[in-house]
Structures are given as C-alpha cells and as structure tokens.
Design a protein around this motif. Sequence first.
Motif, PDB file in Angstrom:
ATOM      1  N   TRP A   1      47.125 -24.898  46.664  1.00 17.75           N
ATOM      2  CA  TRP A   1      46.897 -24.878  48.119  1.00 17.75           C
ATOM      3  C   TRP A   1      45.930 -26.395  49.213  1.00 17.75           C
ATOM      4  O   TRP A   1      46.672 -26.209  50.136  1.00 17.75           O
ATOM      5  N   ARG A   2      45.755 -26.976  48.056  1.00 14.13           N
ATOM      6  CA  ARG A   2      44.527 -28.190  49.211  1.00 14.13           C
ATOM      7  C   ARG A   2      45.058 -29.536  48.831  1.00 14.13           C
ATOM      8  O   ARG A   2      45.216 -30.191  49.164  1.00 14.13           O
TER       9      ARG A   2
ATOM     10  N   SER B   1      47.154 -32.588  49.054  1.00 16.04           N
ATOM     11  CA  SER B   1      48.523 -33.070  50.652  1.00 16.04           C
ATOM     12  C   SER B   1      49.857 -32.804  49.735  1.00 16.04           C
ATOM     13  O   SER B   1      50.504 -33.675  49.142  1.00 16.04           O
ATOM     14  N   LYS B   2      50.552 -32.053  50.944  1.00 17.09           N
ATOM     15  CA  LYS B   2      51.943 -32.348  50.345  1.00 17.09           C
ATOM     16  C   LYS B   2      53.044 -33.422  51.038  1.00 17.09           C
ATOM     17  O   LYS B   2      53.935 -33.597  50.416  1.00 17.09           O
TER      18      LYS B   2
ATOM     19  N   GLU C   1      48.987 -20.125  55.306  1.00 17.62           N
ATOM     20  CA  GLU C   1      47.888 -20.956  56.258  1.00 17.62           C
ATOM     21  C   GLU C   1      48.274 -21.556  57.668  1.00 17.62           C
ATOM     22  O   GLU C   1      47.647 -21.645  58.457  1.00 17.62           O
TER      23      GLU C   1
ATOM     24  N   SER D   1      49.034 -22.608  51.709  1.00 19.96           N
ATOM     25  CA  SER D   1      49.325 -23.950  52.451  1.00 19.96           C
ATOM     26  C   SER D   1      49.819 -23.711  53.407  1.00 19.96           C
ATOM     27  O   SER D   1      49.392 -24.231  54.159  1.00 19.96           O
ATOM     28  N   TYR D   2      50.933 -23.218  52.656  1.00 21.15           N
ATOM     29  CA  TYR D   2      52.283 -23.184  53.798  1.00 21.15           C
ATOM     30  C   TYR D   2      51.953 -21.702  55.031  1.00 21.15           C
ATOM     31  O   TYR D   2      52.158 -21.747  56.119  1.00 21.15           O
TER      32      TYR D   2
ATOM     33  N   LEU E   1      50.753 -23.389  46.438  1.00 24.40           N
ATOM     34  CA  LEU E   1      51.789 -24.151  47.426  1.00 24.40           C
ATOM     35  C   LEU E   1      51.752 -23.538  48.651  1.00 24.40           C
ATOM     36  O   LEU E   1      52.139 -23.601  49.738  1.00 24.40           O
TER      37      LEU E   1
END
Length: 547
Positions: free
Chosen positions: A70-71, A73-74, A256, A253-254, A250
Amino acid sequence: MESIGVIFAMLIAIVISGVIVRVIPWGIPLPLIQILLGIVIAGVFQEGMELHPDVFFLLFLPPLLFLDGWRISKEALKRERASIFHLAFGLVIITVFGLGFIIHWLIPAMPLPVAFALAAIVSPTDPIAVAGIARKLAVPERILSILEGEALFNDASGLVAFRMAILVMMTGHFSLSEAVMSFVWVAFAGFCTGIIITWLLSFFRGQFTKKYGEDIGAEILLNILMPFAAYVAAEHIGASGILAAVAAGLTMSYLELSGQVSPLTRMRRATIWDTVQFTLNGMMFVLLGEQLPNIFKGAVQVVQQTGHHNPWWLIIYASVICLSLAALRFGWVFFSIHVLRWLKKTPKNQSQQATLRDILILSLGGVRGAVTLAGVLTLPLLLPNQEAFPARDLAIFLAATVIIISLITASILLPWLLKKQNLAPQAIARPLHKQQTLALQMAQDAITKHLSGLLPSLQKAYPQIEPNFYTAVLERVLVEFSNSLDPDPDTNSESYQKYLSEKQIRLMAIDTARQTIYRLARDQKISDDVARDMVKQLDFDEIRFTP
C-alpha cells in the motif's frame, strides 16, 4: 491463563523496547532489543508460547505485506523495476539453490529439501529493520527505493519457494515441470485474487456508503480485514496468499486515489495501521527471543546427530551461512548492475553509475527480519507419517541467527557507509521537487477557478456582506495554502513571515482554549462529554496547522 500472561508480557516488552531505543545513545536496532526482552520473558515464564504454524502465518504476514504494498512509492517501483526484479526474483533463485547446497554440504543431517527451505526463507529482506538503523542518516533515494521494492516482492518469491521446498519434503516428490507450472499458477492466481478481492470489497463499500453514509469504525475494520480476506481466498484455491496480500496492498494504493474516504477516516486509519505494524513486527521479534532458549536446545541435539558434541558448531554453521549469503548477495548485485548497464548501453563515464560504495550499501541493506522469522516458524511439526520434522529446531535457530547477525552487521557498517555518502536530506528530496511544485500550481489554479465560480452564489445568498470581503478571503486562502504546501518556500518573504506568525497565534489560541476547557471539566463546571467533544475539534484544528 499462563498463555494470556505471556501475551501481555510480550506486548509490554514491545512498549518498553520503544522506550529503550529512544533513550540509549548507542543506536542499537529496535529488533535486537525486542529479541533480548523476549529472552527475559522466557526466563521468567520458563516456557515457550506455541502457535500453530498456519495460524501464525495467517495472523502476522498478510497485514504486514498488505501495508508494504500500500505504502511503497509506485513511481520508484516503476522507475527501478529492472533492478528490483533482478534482486527480488533472480537473487532469490540463486540464494535458494546456491545456499541450499552449501547448507546441505555443511550439515548432512539436514535433508536437501529442508536446506532449500532454509535458504528460501532467509532470502527475503526487511526494509523496516534497515529504516530503524539508518533513520538518522541520508540514504540515497534510488538505493532506498530499490531496497523497499526488493523487500516487497522477494517476500512473495522467497515464501513461495519456501513452501514449495516444504511440499517436496512432505511428499517426497519433485518434478521440475510441475514445479514451474505450480509456481506460475500460485503466483498468477494469488496476484489476481488479491486484486479482485480488494476491488470487490471497495466497490461494495462505496455503494453502501453512498446510500447509507460512512461509519468510521466499520470503515477501518473493513480495511484491516482486507489482507486477511485476500490471503484466505487465495489459499482456498491453492494460490499464494502471500502474493494476494501484496496485490491487495498495491490495489488499495490505487483505489485510495479516488478520494472517496473522508479525511477523518484516513487520519484514524493511518494511526491504527501504524500501531498494527509496530505491534506485529515487535511481537515477532519478542516471540523469537522468547523461543530462542528452547530452539537452542533442540538445535544442539541436531548438531550432536552430525557427530559434533560441541554447541559452538552452531556458531560455525551460522557464520558460514551468513558469509555465503553475503557473498551471493554482493556478487549478484555487482553482476546485475553490470548486466543492466550493458542492456541499457549506459556509458561507463556516466556520473550516476553505481560505485563500489553503492553496491556495498545495497548488499548490507539486505537485512533479514520479520518475514524470515514468520516464515521459518511455520515449519511443520510432523511429517505425514507422524515422525518429527527433521532438523526443524536447527533450521529455526540458524534463521534466527542470520537475522541477528545481519542486524548487528548492518547497524555497525551501514551507518559508516551512509555517513561517507555525505548527502544532505534536501538533496535526497530534489527529484520530487518538480512534482510537488506542479501539484501545488495545479491545485492553486483549481482553487481559484472553483472559488471564483462560487463567489457569485455566495454574494447572492448573503447580500449584506461586501464584495471586498470575499476577495480578501480568497487571497488569504491562496496564500495560506501556498505557504503550507510549498516544497521550497521563500522564508524571507513578507507573506511567509505573516503565515508563520498567524500559525503561531492560532496554535497558541488553540492550546489556551484546550487548557481552559480541561480546567472547567476538572472543576466540574462542564461535563466530561462536552469537554471531550470540544477538545476533539480543537485537536483537529491543531493538526491542520501543524506540519
């Protein structure tokens, strides 16, 4: 009741470890302190706390891997994907086979599948342990991104390889083609399951809250249950629950970025997840220390089966494994850098090419931690024929020793190497400066456009207010927004000085009001409920004005 006492003692040890690491000046890594406190707990209670391997795996790994996914950096994940792939998958394969044969040659009493399993479980790295060691040092952004990305995906690849090795030990059957097909299915199905489960839960949650509103407690609980749901669903269909948890993080995270969650829920959710992460990581290291005495006794018995009656052979075994692990990692990092440079046709005189110091930092940054510990403790207790799983205690002891030695080595050498880097924190953040500036400018333009469209309706709704008031408010809002988010503010400008002065006045007013409300509640002039509600609002205002 004894087990409940052990659990409370472990939780208290986690709290104490956080106090100790902030008080002592020597920079001892937090996991080492937690391991030592676990040994103390074992001495007090005189017994270890037993958990079923599958239960242990389910309780600890899904939320930690979910949070990592989740956290992370993509952008960094995309930029450094080649380096991350080489370390997260290529290095794991080299480690499993290379170190596995070395362990079996070193300890003939340990069957080859168990040796491969041990090699697989010590291959994943732990970025949290590295961050704890280097939290006050300037880590080059690219190296940190590679270490974080590697740790995210080598958790999955290492644990999948670990489970395949255990399956071979339990069934006595191995086929390369079946292993490859099984790995592809386990990885692909696990990843897809994590994405689907997270998307479905988020979709139904969004539809429900649109119609009935948002409940903060239920929202946070649902978010915490997501990695467990993804893990259980993947395991149910024979896929990798580990990869499902990573994929769920993952995906989250998107999702969100849709901005459908209220600010209050986001704040409270972040706080709770920080607590969950700190508690689970601490619990595993305390549990390691708590079980070390019994693990050591079992490991000594295995060593005696090899013909060595001196327990110092355990240290020899662990030292050889750690040296082999370090040599494999250093060699693969060096090889990968040159291969990537050749594939990209990078000029040798390029200023950003990796130096020997960078390679050493990447090598030492491969600290083992929570995932290695959680995985090795899931070794089965019995074989299908009800015989004891061979060399189980020795494998757990060696994995624990690798964790401890890697932590000690990194805590001594990594700070020295990072100090030699001589990088300022501002220099590390520069690659993000352009993005922050772009985001600030676009946000300012959007605010100006929307507020300008809102002013006529406000003037119509409140005709008694002079138009100059709205213009002044708009200007003040834009200045406050710019100064609070500007990545490189002009500290000498008049507007910035006014912003700092106004913020200080606001914070002073908030603190004074809060203390007054508390005093009124203590004097029983207002109720506790009224005091709590008013202080909560003041706390939110303070957070808004505090960076």
